[in-house]
Design a protein around this motif. Sequence first.
Motif, short mmCIF file in Angstrom:
data_model
loop_
_atom_site.label_atom_id
_atom_site.label_comp_id
_atom_site.label_asym_id
_atom_site.label_seq_id
_atom_site.Cartn_x
_atom_site.Cartn_y
_atom_site.Cartn_z
N GLU A 10 0.83 -1.19 0.00
CA GLU A 10 0.00 0.00 0.00
C GLU A 10 0.87 1.26 0.00
O GLU A 10 0.61 2.20 -0.72
CB GLU A 10 -0.89 -0.02 1.25
CG GLU A 10 -2.02 0.97 1.22
CD GLU A 10 -2.91 0.82 2.43
OE1 GLU A 10 -2.90 1.74 3.26
OE2 GLU A 10 -3.58 -0.22 2.53
N LYS A 11 1.94 1.24 0.78
CA LYS A 11 2.85 2.39 0.86
C LYS A 11 3.54 2.61 -0.48
O LYS A 11 3.67 3.74 -0.94
CB LYS A 11 3.88 2.16 1.98
CG LYS A 11 4.74 3.37 2.24
CD LYS A 11 5.67 3.15 3.40
CE LYS A 11 6.52 4.38 3.65
NZ LYS A 11 7.58 4.13 4.61
N GLU A 12 3.99 1.54 -1.10
CA GLU A 12 4.64 1.68 -2.41
C GLU A 12 3.66 2.26 -3.41
O GLU A 12 4.02 3.12 -4.20
CB GLU A 12 5.15 0.32 -2.89
CG GLU A 12 6.35 -0.17 -2.13
CD GLU A 12 6.72 -1.60 -2.45
OE1 GLU A 12 7.76 -2.04 -1.97
OE2 GLU A 12 5.96 -2.27 -3.17
N THR A 13 2.42 1.80 -3.36
CA THR A 13 1.41 2.32 -4.27
C THR A 13 1.21 3.81 -4.04
O THR A 13 1.13 4.58 -4.98
CB THR A 13 0.08 1.56 -4.08
OG1 THR A 13 0.33 0.17 -4.28
CG2 THR A 13 -0.97 2.03 -5.06
N MET A 14 1.16 4.23 -2.79
CA MET A 14 0.99 5.65 -2.47
C MET A 14 2.19 6.45 -2.99
O MET A 14 2.01 7.55 -3.53
CB MET A 14 0.81 5.83 -0.96
CG MET A 14 0.25 7.15 -0.58
SD MET A 14 -1.37 7.41 -1.33
CE MET A 14 -1.76 9.01 -0.74
N GLN A 15 3.38 5.90 -2.86
CA GLN A 15 4.57 6.59 -3.38
C GLN A 15 4.47 6.75 -4.90
O GLN A 15 4.82 7.80 -5.43
CB GLN A 15 5.84 5.82 -3.02
CG GLN A 15 6.21 5.94 -1.56
CD GLN A 15 7.39 5.05 -1.18
OE1 GLN A 15 7.65 4.04 -1.83
NE2 GLN A 15 8.08 5.42 -0.12
N GLU A 16 4.00 5.71 -5.57
CA GLU A 16 3.83 5.80 -7.03
C GLU A 16 2.79 6.87 -7.37
O GLU A 16 2.98 7.65 -8.31
CB GLU A 16 3.39 4.44 -7.58
CG GLU A 16 4.48 3.39 -7.54
CD GLU A 16 3.97 2.00 -7.86
OE1 GLU A 16 4.76 1.06 -7.73
OE2 GLU A 16 2.79 1.85 -8.23
N LEU A 17 1.71 6.90 -6.61
CA LEU A 17 0.66 7.89 -6.87
C LEU A 17 1.17 9.31 -6.61
O LEU A 17 0.84 10.23 -7.35
CB LEU A 17 -0.57 7.60 -6.01
CG LEU A 17 -1.29 6.28 -6.32
CD1 LEU A 17 -2.45 6.07 -5.35
CD2 LEU A 17 -1.76 6.21 -7.75
N GLU A 18 1.98 9.46 -5.58
CA GLU A 18 2.57 10.78 -5.30
C GLU A 18 3.52 11.20 -6.42
O GLU A 18 3.60 12.38 -6.77
CB GLU A 18 3.26 10.78 -3.94
CG GLU A 18 2.25 10.79 -2.80
CD GLU A 18 2.84 10.54 -1.42
OE1 GLU A 18 4.05 10.24 -1.33
OE2 GLU A 18 2.08 10.63 -0.45
N LYS A 19 4.21 10.23 -7.00
CA LYS A 19 5.11 10.52 -8.14
C LYS A 19 4.28 10.98 -9.34
O LYS A 19 4.66 11.93 -10.04
CB LYS A 19 5.92 9.27 -8.49
CG LYS A 19 7.09 9.54 -9.41
CD LYS A 19 7.86 8.29 -9.75
CE LYS A 19 8.83 7.94 -8.66
NZ LYS A 19 9.74 6.84 -9.05
#
Length: 129
Positions: A10-19
């Motif tokens: 979930e955290k990795e996905t959020m990082q991708e979305l923030e990118k």
Amino acid sequence: MNIVSSKIEEKETMQELEKVMTILEKYLLETKAYVNPSISLKILAKDIKLSERLISKAINKVTHKNFNNYINHYRIEEFKKLMSMNRHEKFSISAIANEVGFNSRASFYKNFKEIVGVSPSLYAKGLNT
């Protein structure tokens, strides 16, 4: 899958979305694409070469807004910037709203009041004091 690994994903996905949001914000600030009244998720996706689904998900998860609300925030900020340059002395509020991408006076007034908390005319009066 355990709770720990699902949190990591979930955290990795959020990082991708923030990118994605970083790419989107940079593009919008550089091009001012939001002033185009015909801007759409499809056009934006094509311009920045990302999928509509990914952009929409990023906007929703990171900003907690939908695409239209997100774009309207940029338009309102542009309107406020133009007003601070005393554009309202030469042009009507509706003309400036058109210039920043709103093609409906009612939509502009509704969005402005929701985002800023006061009507555009009350906001303009505050600039004159």
